[in-house]
Design a protein around this motif. Structure first.
Motif, PDB file in Angstrom:
ATOM      1  N   ASP A 299       0.826  -1.209   0.000  1.00  0.00           N
ATOM      2  CA  ASP A 299       0.000   0.000   0.000  1.00  0.00           C
ATOM      3  C   ASP A 299       0.856   1.252   0.000  1.00  0.00           C
ATOM      4  O   ASP A 299       0.532   2.244  -0.658  1.00  0.00           O
ATOM      5  N   TYR A 300       1.970   1.203   0.751  1.00  0.00           N
ATOM      6  CA  TYR A 300       2.834   2.378   0.843  1.00  0.00           C
ATOM      7  C   TYR A 300       3.484   2.672  -0.511  1.00  0.00           C
ATOM      8  O   TYR A 300       3.500   3.810  -0.983  1.00  0.00           O
ATOM      9  N   TYR A 301       4.014   1.623  -1.154  1.00  0.00           N
ATOM     10  CA  TYR A 301       4.597   1.818  -2.477  1.00  0.00           C
ATOM     11  C   TYR A 301       3.551   2.309  -3.473  1.00  0.00           C
ATOM     12  O   TYR A 301       3.814   3.164  -4.307  1.00  0.00           O
ATOM     13  N   ALA A 302       2.327   1.743  -3.373  1.00  0.00           N
ATOM     14  CA  ALA A 302       1.264   2.147  -4.282  1.00  0.00           C
ATOM     15  C   ALA A 302       0.954   3.632  -4.129  1.00  0.00           C
ATOM     16  O   ALA A 302       0.752   4.337  -5.121  1.00  0.00           O
ATOM     17  N   SER A 303       0.931   4.124  -2.889  1.00  0.00           N
ATOM     18  CA  SER A 303       0.633   5.536  -2.675  1.00  0.00           C
ATOM     19  C   SER A 303       1.765   6.415  -3.203  1.00  0.00           C
ATOM     20  O   SER A 303       1.515   7.491  -3.751  1.00  0.00           O
ATOM     21  N   LEU A 304       3.006   5.962  -3.075  1.00  0.00           N
ATOM     22  CA  LEU A 304       4.128   6.716  -3.636  1.00  0.00           C
ATOM     23  C   LEU A 304       4.037   6.780  -5.154  1.00  0.00           C
ATOM     24  O   LEU A 304       4.227   7.835  -5.761  1.00  0.00           O
ATOM     25  N   ARG A 305       3.757   5.647  -5.792  1.00  0.00           N
ATOM     26  CA  ARG A 305       3.649   5.616  -7.247  1.00  0.00           C
ATOM     27  C   ARG A 305       2.507   6.505  -7.725  1.00  0.00           C
ATOM     28  O   ARG A 305       2.629   7.226  -8.707  1.00  0.00           O
ATOM     29  N   THR A 306       1.383   6.421  -7.003  1.00  0.00           N
ATOM     30  CA  THR A 306       0.232   7.222  -7.388  1.00  0.00           C
ATOM     31  C   THR A 306       0.540   8.709  -7.268  1.00  0.00           C
ATOM     32  O   THR A 306       0.219   9.499  -8.164  1.00  0.00           O
ATOM     33  N   ALA A 307       1.172   9.109  -6.159  1.00  0.00           N
ATOM     34  CA  ALA A 307       1.524  10.514  -5.959  1.00  0.00           C
ATOM     35  C   ALA A 307       2.450  10.999  -7.073  1.00  0.00           C
ATOM     36  O   ALA A 307       2.283  12.103  -7.604  1.00  0.00           O
ATOM     37  N   ALA A 308       3.425  10.162  -7.461  1.00  0.00           N
ATOM     38  CA  ALA A 308       4.362  10.549  -8.519  1.00  0.00           C
ATOM     39  C   ALA A 308       3.634  10.711  -9.848  1.00  0.00           C
ATOM     40  O   ALA A 308       3.892  11.666 -10.593  1.00  0.00           O
ATOM     41  N   ALA A 309       2.713   9.808 -10.152  1.00  0.00           N
ATOM     42  CA  ALA A 309       1.983   9.882 -11.422  1.00  0.00           C
ATOM     43  C   ALA A 309       1.072  11.095 -11.470  1.00  0.00           C
ATOM     44  O   ALA A 309       1.000  11.806 -12.481  1.00  0.00           O
ATOM     45  N   VAL A 310       0.366  11.352 -10.368  1.00  0.00           N
ATOM     46  CA  VAL A 310      -0.574  12.476 -10.330  1.00  0.00           C
ATOM     47  C   VAL A 310       0.163  13.804 -10.489  1.00  0.00           C
ATOM     48  O   VAL A 310      -0.315  14.720 -11.166  1.00  0.00           O
ATOM     49  N   GLU A 311       1.344  13.935  -9.866  1.00  0.00           N
ATOM     50  CA  GLU A 311       2.114  15.176  -9.972  1.00  0.00           C
ATOM     51  C   GLU A 311       2.502  15.472 -11.418  1.00  0.00           C
ATOM     52  O   GLU A 311       2.641  16.628 -11.810  1.00  0.00           O
ATOM     53  N   LYS A 312       2.685  14.430 -12.232  1.00  0.00           N
ATOM     54  CA  LYS A 312       3.122  14.617 -13.615  1.00  0.00           C
ATOM     55  C   LYS A 312       1.963  14.805 -14.579  1.00  0.00           C
ATOM     56  O   LYS A 312       2.181  15.089 -15.758  1.00  0.00           O
ATOM     57  N   ALA A 313       0.722  14.606 -14.112  1.00  0.00           N
ATOM     58  CA  ALA A 313      -0.427  14.577 -15.009  1.00  0.00           C
ATOM     59  C   ALA A 313      -1.259  15.839 -14.939  1.00  0.00           C
ATOM     60  O   ALA A 313      -1.129  16.658 -14.030  1.00  0.00           O
ATOM     61  N   GLU A 314      -2.135  15.992 -15.930  1.00  0.00           N
ATOM     62  CA  GLU A 314      -3.120  17.068 -15.936  1.00  0.00           C
ATOM     63  C   GLU A 314      -4.483  16.544 -15.500  1.00  0.00           C
ATOM     64  O   GLU A 314      -5.248  17.255 -14.860  1.00  0.00           O
ATOM     65  N   VAL A 315      -4.790  15.334 -15.899  1.00  0.00           N
ATOM     66  CA  VAL A 315      -6.072  14.730 -15.531  1.00  0.00           C
ATOM     67  C   VAL A 315      -5.816  13.336 -14.977  1.00  0.00           C
ATOM     68  O   VAL A 315      -4.962  12.604 -15.479  1.00  0.00           O
ATOM     69  N   ALA A 316      -6.521  12.983 -13.899  1.00  0.00           N
ATOM     70  CA  ALA A 316      -6.396  11.660 -13.290  1.00  0.00           C
ATOM     71  C   ALA A 316      -7.650  10.850 -13.622  1.00  0.00           C
ATOM     72  O   ALA A 316      -8.767  11.284 -13.351  1.00  0.00           O
ATOM     73  N   VAL A 317      -7.438   9.688 -14.248  1.00  0.00           N
ATOM     74  CA  VAL A 317      -8.525   8.740 -14.466  1.00  0.00           C
ATOM     75  C   VAL A 317      -8.417   7.694 -13.364  1.00  0.00           C
ATOM     76  O   VAL A 317      -7.472   6.907 -13.341  1.00  0.00           O
ATOM     77  N   VAL A 318      -9.354   7.721 -12.423  1.00  0.00           N
ATOM     78  CA  VAL A 318      -9.330   6.776 -11.307  1.00  0.00           C
ATOM     79  C   VAL A 318     -10.163   5.561 -11.686  1.00  0.00           C
ATOM     80  O   VAL A 318     -11.369   5.668 -11.915  1.00  0.00           O
ATOM     81  N   LEU A 319      -9.503   4.416 -11.762  1.00  0.00           N
ATOM     82  CA  LEU A 319     -10.176   3.171 -12.128  1.00  0.00           C
ATOM     83  C   LEU A 319     -10.658   2.472 -10.858  1.00  0.00           C
ATOM     84  O   LEU A 319      -9.884   2.263  -9.917  1.00  0.00           O
ATOM     85  N   ILE A 320     -11.939   2.127 -10.834  1.00  0.00           N
ATOM     86  CA  ILE A 320     -12.552   1.488  -9.672  1.00  0.00           C
ATOM     87  C   ILE A 320     -13.206   0.188 -10.119  1.00  0.00           C
ATOM     88  O   ILE A 320     -13.873   0.141 -11.164  1.00  0.00           O
ATOM     89  N   ASP A 321     -12.999  -0.877  -9.361  1.00  0.00           N
ATOM     90  CA  ASP A 321     -13.586  -2.183  -9.663  1.00  0.00           C
ATOM     91  C   ASP A 321     -15.068  -2.154  -9.272  1.00  0.00           C
ATOM     92  O   ASP A 321     -15.409  -2.169  -8.092  1.00  0.00           O
ATOM     93  N   ALA A 322     -15.939  -2.116 -10.282  1.00  0.00           N
ATOM     94  CA  ALA A 322     -17.375  -2.002 -10.013  1.00  0.00           C
ATOM     95  C   ALA A 322     -17.958  -3.267  -9.407  1.00  0.00           C
ATOM     96  O   ALA A 322     -19.041  -3.232  -8.815  1.00  0.00           O
ATOM     97  N   SER A 323     -17.241  -4.395  -9.545  1.00  0.00           N
ATOM     98  CA  SER A 323     -17.780  -5.653  -9.025  1.00  0.00           C
ATOM     99  C   SER A 323     -17.580  -5.795  -7.528  1.00  0.00           C
ATOM    100  O   SER A 323     -18.137  -6.690  -6.899  1.00  0.00           O
ATOM    101  N   GLU A 324     -16.765  -4.911  -6.940  1.00  0.00           N
ATOM    102  CA  GLU A 324     -16.515  -4.941  -5.507  1.00  0.00           C
ATOM    103  C   GLU A 324     -16.997  -3.655  -4.856  1.00  0.00           C
ATOM    104  O   GLU A 324     -17.182  -2.639  -5.528  1.00  0.00           O
ATOM    105  N   SER A 325     -17.183  -3.684  -3.551  1.00  0.00           N
ATOM    106  CA  SER A 325     -17.589  -2.485  -2.834  1.00  0.00           C
ATOM    107  C   SER A 325     -16.497  -1.414  -2.936  1.00  0.00           C
ATOM    108  O   SER A 325     -15.300  -1.741  -2.954  1.00  0.00           O
ATOM    109  N   ILE A 326     -16.906  -0.158  -3.014  1.00  0.00           N
ATOM    110  CA  ILE A 326     -15.939   0.946  -3.057  1.00  0.00           C
ATOM    111  C   ILE A 326     -15.172   0.962  -1.743  1.00  0.00           C
ATOM    112  O   ILE A 326     -15.767   1.048  -0.666  1.00  0.00           O
ATOM    113  N   SER A 327     -13.857   0.865  -1.835  1.00  0.00           N
ATOM    114  CA  SER A 327     -13.037   0.689  -0.644  1.00  0.00           C
ATOM    115  C   SER A 327     -12.496   2.019  -0.135  1.00  0.00           C
ATOM    116  O   SER A 327     -12.548   3.049  -0.827  1.00  0.00           O
TER     117      SER A 327
END
Length: 493
Positions: A299-327
């Protein structure tokens, strides 16, 4: 992005007067003077709200050298988790800081350690993700221990990245420890700044050096603003939600990979993709997945990767698994994108697998768990079958259009006048504060400064944001609203 062109035909005043042109700025300042506001305060408010993306400072180093303590010292509050025990998961890894009147973001890569792969691998992984998104780096070394083999490994990473580095020799609590700090000249990174993150000793000199290393604005300018670059999209989401599958599906056979460096353990990050008749640069977090077999630190690595990607982007497409409850993790990732001020699209994957009952409950979950981003465009897709992929580009374009929308000051104040007349602020303590006037000081995302006669409650601010969206759109973008209250000294008439 014609909203950036000023009335005089140039975009040069974006930083000087926020998003206001000379004529609009002069008219606005005259209005502020009539209402009895301090003009220097008004100028400061516009400048503060009108800034573009903030430069990013990464704090890196091996575990237990005091990185999180130093981050807390830099941001001026105890927010980064400080604990000797490795494996501490943080919800946030990016913070805003200010020093000597300049604002910047700090990325904390706290001392997470993975015993299975060894300390070198864990430090390298953290440092890579953080350095990639940073404009400058503070490299923290324990002056009492001296430079270790792990520190030398981080130095090699820093040299390879080519980013400006400020060397912080931590745990120097008095003059006697400065000799230990001097030994760190041997690392070849320039002058070591002796500091005590715990007590604050020497941090001022270190931060002065940081400001010299940081650019006034991030070196990477957003594409599309007259430079012809592809717009940058971060595809983010929790592990195993289908990011790789979605990227492969939208890319098809025309996938072009850039930044593929031989000999690195990191998969390609930036990928140019033809989609909807345009070229987009996907800042892919799905590509960095081979290390996510780690147990505690995933989870910690995932949050670091996500933060790095978001900083470089203009728009964030957040992918959510619709078959599972929103976590909770889904909500954190959405919040990260919003706090970073990026345009937002919600993509619900595996839509083809849902029955009527699941769709009903999913709608209820979206209302309750993601109600704070009801303004974000939503697409229901299937990365496996390619269903509704054609809806992704219009959603991204809608979010970017909202992100860049600019409301002229005159039109905004006419709207505010009608709003305040029809729905005045509730009376509190025998007083009724009023929104007197306001302006949009910046875009990407839209940033408003409102000037008021008294304190404006959070609920009323949310009401104003809701009505702004109803009146002007702003679909797919967060909105930042700051309020300045007039000093008690009467109007200048």
């Amino acid at each position: 992005m014609n909203d950036q062109i000023q009335p005089d035909g140039s975009a040069e005043h974006e930083y000087e007067h926020g998003a206001l042109g000379d004529a609009e700025y002069a008219e606005f300042m005259e209005l502020a003077a009539e209402e009895g506001f301090d003009l220097e305060d008004v100028e400061g408010a516009i400048e503060e709200a009108g800034h573009g993306p903030l430069p990013v400072l990464a704090v890196v180093g091996r575990p237990n050298v005091g990185k999180s303590t130093l981050v807390n010292r830099i941001i001026g509050r105890r927010e980064a988790v400080v604990e000797d025990k490795p494996g501490v998961t943080r919800d946030r890894v990016t913070y805003e800081a200010e020093w000597a009147g300049r604002r910047f973001k700090v990325v904390d890569t706290g001392g997470w350690e993975q015993d299975v792969l060894g300390i070198d691998a864990s430090v390298a992984a953290q440092a890579e993700y953080a350095i990639e998104a940073a404009d400058a780096v503070v490299f923290v070394v324990d002056a009492k221990v001296g430079a270790t083999d792990t520190d030398e490994a981080v130095v090699r990473l820093l040299r390879k990245a080519g980013k400006p580095v400020v060397l912080a020799a931590n745990k120097v609590d008095g003059p006697s420890g400065e000799a230990d700090a001097a030994y760190l000249w041997n690392l070849g990174l320039g002058e070591p700044y002796p500091v005590s993150a715990l007590h604050g000793r020497g941090t001022g000199d270190m931060l002065d050096a940081v400001l010299e290393a940081l650019p006034e604005a991030p070196a990477q300018t957003f594409g599309g603003a007259g430079v012809g670059g592809p717009r940058r999209v971060a595809l983010i989401g929790r592990p195993n939600v289908g990011k790789s599958s979605l990227l492969n599906k939208v890319a098809g056979e025309e996938r072009v990979v850039v930044n593929e460096l031989a000999g690195t353990t990191r998969d390609p990050v930036d990928e140019l993709i033809e989609l909807g008749g345009k070229t987009w640069k996907f800042v892919d977090t799905a590509g960095i997945r081979k290390r996510v077999h780690l147990q505690q630190g995933a989870d910690y690595y995932a949050s670091l990767r996500t933060a790095a990607a978001v900083e470089k982007a203009e728009v964030a497409v957040v992918l959510i698994d619709a078959s599972e409850s929103i976590s909770v993790q889904d909500q954190r990732i959405v919040t990260m994108a919003v706090e970073a001020g990026r345009a937002l699209v919600l993509a619900f994957n595996k839509w083809d697998t849902l029955d009527e009952e699941r769709r009903y409950y999913l709608e209820r979950e979206i209302e309750t768990e993601l109600g704070q981003v009801a303004w974000a465009p939503r697409v229901n897709v299937s990365a496996r079958t390619g269903r509704h992929m054609e809806k992704l580009v219009p959603a991204i374009e809608t979010a970017l259009a909202g992100w860049e929308t600019r409301v002229p000051t005159g039109r905004l104040n006419a709207f505010l006048g009608e709003l305040v007349s029809a729905h005045p602020h509730p009376v509190r303590g025998g007083k009724q504060p009023r929104i007197l006037f306001g302006t949009q000081a910046g875009t990407k995302p839209p940033r408003f400064v409102l000037f008021a006669s008294g304190f404006i409650e959070a609920g009323y601010r949310r009401f104003i944001e809701r009505r702004l969206r109803e009146e002007f759109g702003f679909e797919g973008t967060p909105i930042h609203i700051s309020v300045r209250v007039r000093e008690k000294r009467g109007k200048k008439k």
